[in-house]
Scaffold this active site. Structure first.
Site, mmCIF file in Angstrom:
data_model
loop_
_atom_site.group_PDB
_atom_site.id
_atom_site.type_symbol
_atom_site.label_atom_id
_atom_site.label_comp_id
_atom_site.label_asym_id
_atom_site.label_seq_id
_atom_site.Cartn_x
_atom_site.Cartn_y
_atom_site.Cartn_z
ATOM 1 N N ASP B 128 0.823 -1.194 0.000
ATOM 2 C CA ASP B 128 0.000 0.000 0.000
ATOM 3 C C ASP B 128 0.867 1.258 0.000
ATOM 4 O O ASP B 128 1.543 1.545 0.987
ATOM 5 C CB ASP B 128 -0.890 -0.032 1.249
ATOM 6 C CG ASP B 128 -1.900 1.098 1.254
ATOM 7 O OD1 ASP B 128 -2.020 1.803 0.233
ATOM 8 O OD2 ASP B 128 -2.567 1.275 2.290
ATOM 9 N N ASP B 332 -2.064 6.173 -5.851
ATOM 10 C CA ASP B 332 -2.293 5.318 -4.688
ATOM 11 C C ASP B 332 -2.534 3.891 -5.152
ATOM 12 O O ASP B 332 -3.504 3.630 -5.866
ATOM 13 C CB ASP B 332 -3.510 5.856 -3.915
ATOM 14 C CG ASP B 332 -3.972 4.896 -2.838
ATOM 15 O OD1 ASP B 332 -3.109 4.228 -2.245
ATOM 16 O OD2 ASP B 332 -5.191 4.820 -2.591
#
Lengths: 30, 423
Positions: B128, B332
């Site tokens: 992440d 992201d």
């Protein structure tokens, strides 16, 4: 006709050079 | 492939749809590397056959989760009322996100396997770029551990594990990366971390150091991570998270001397194929086009980028530069669908529809409102979509990046608009 690569199967390489403050995108890195 | 006019892509429909079989990459996977090359981890989709997932969520579930994550990101950038400045807000403090049933934030969709401890134990972690702390569930799971695929990490069986003390400078580093002040165990004086995500998912446990193995050649000693004793949320069967953000506790910063703060990835093209995550520079197979990382409007841990334009079918859309500069943008790894400012999305949608008039429309799919019924076609021509970034970087998306195929009857433009032009 010779098919030597399939564009659909290429993926995009994303490079995070955090120290250098830049993000790179490459087409043939995967 | 690129159509002869250079402005369209011809794509076989089957390439857009999910497959039940895992198609593994033959190289650049865990443990297959030369001693002098950068460590490379295999990346698999969390819900795909390569991860051994038994049941993938529906598109609607995926998009509900995706919207929840985007809502959290938006909230972090929310402006202080009246001042016009941007306040940095972490999710567990000032931000109040309504908990949505079945929604998860903080966990993305791609998984890598790493080794932790001595002897090393393999753990599947969600990778992440939108968070910083790396954590995994730990025995004895003093309060709670959810079910995971790998055996839960047992610190007592590792010779290289140690807790961080409350007085250690490392303990005080936690707040910037988690948004929470660290706690201190009264009994052992061990540093306690807590990280909470927008849907109330959380992990609490010992802040510790341990040996992390990215491959048999790439071993990071004294890696700071969270050893979770109370972990709740929809993290699937993953053992925890690998935080690739910009805070000093992220793996990127902790390995700065070893890998020079450089990492790269190729995400799997579909849920049934694999990609990789590599640390360190070099070995790039092709020329790279760079754009600067911006400060993301003051929320420094995210990777901000400046979008300056969008092309569809080779023609730049008439979008004012202020549309992009008002919102800013981030990249992201955990967000599925790219969101655009309303004016930019409207322009993209309109131009894309003009290029797809040959194909019948289909009902919208959750947040995706531009869909086509392609069931009568084996291949389709779609307008090429390109993003322009600051510095002159132009990025041509491939068909997989333009369309989301739920079924042959419902193939959708894979973008969505934000409601607020400032988001």
């Amino acid at each position: 006709v010779a098919i030597i690569g399939n564009v659909q199967q290429k993926s995009l390489q994303v490079v995070y050079d955090v120290g250098g403050g830049r993000v790179g995108f490459g087409y043939n890195g995967c | 492939k690129v159509a002869p006019d250079g402005h369209h892509l011809t794509v076989e429909l089957a390439a857009l749809l999910p497959s039940a079989a895992c198609s593994r990459r033959s190289a650049k996977v865990t443990g297959v590397k030369k001693e002098d090359s950068s460590p490379s981890l295999e990346v698999v989709h969390r819900h795909g056959p390569c991860a051994g997932a038994s049941k993938a969520p529906s598109e609607a579930e995926i998009f509900v989760r995706d919207q929840a994550r985007v809502d959290l990101i938006h909230s972090k950038f929310s402006e202080e009322s009246g001042s016009g400045s941007v306040q940095r807000i972490r999710p567990s403090k000032a931000t109040k996100i309504p908990a949505k049933s079945g929604a998860t934030i903080g966990s993305g969709n791609y998984i890598v396997s790493v080794g932790l401890g001595t002897p090393k134990k393999e753990l599947s972690l969600i990778f992440d770029t939108g968070s910083d702390l790396t954590w995994t569930q730990c025995e004895p799971c003093a309060r709670y551990c959810y079910s995971q695929k790998d055996p839960v990490f047992a610190p007592s069986k590792s010779t290289s594990y140690s807790n961080i003390s409350c007085s250690s400078p490392s303990c005080s580093q936690l707040e910037s990366g988690t948004g929470n002040e660290p706690g201190c165990s009264s009994a052992t004086k061990s540093c306690i971390y807590g990280i909470q995500y927008g849907d109330q998912s959380f992990s609490v446990g010992y802040f510790a150091k341990e040996t992390l193995s990215l491959s048999s050649y790439d071993v990071i000693e004294n890696f700071l991570f969270g050893c979770g004793q109370n972990n709740r949320g929809l993290f699937g069967s993953a053992a925890g998270l690998l935080g690739l953000g910009q805070d000093k506790i992220s793996i990127v910063k902790q390995t700065a001397q070893k890998y020079g703060q450089i990492f790269s990835y190729c995400l799997p093209k579909t849920a049934s194929s694999t990609g990789y995550l590599t640390f360190g520079g070099g070995g790039n197979g092709g020329a790279l086009k760079y754009t600067p990382i911006t400060k993301a409007h003051g929320v420094a841990n995210f990777y901000g980028l400046d979008v300056v334009g969008i092309k569809v079918g080779g023609t730049q859309l008439p979008i004012s530069s202020s549309v992009f500069s008002t919102s800013g943008a981030i990249i992201d790894s955990g967000t599925v669908i790219t969101r655009l400012p309303p004016a930019a999305y409207d322009a993209l949608k309109s131009a894309f529809q003009k290029g797809m008039t040959a194909y019948p429309k289909a009902p919208e799919l959750s947040i995706l409102d531009t869909c086509y019924d392609l069931s009568k076609y084996t291949s389709v021509d779609v307008p090429k979509v390109s993003f322009l970034f600051k510095g002159g970087t132009e990025l041509d998306l491939d068909a997989i990046g333009i369309l989301y195929g739920a079924s042959p009857e419902q193939v959708c433009l894979a973008f969505a608009g934000n409601q607020d032009p400032r988001s």
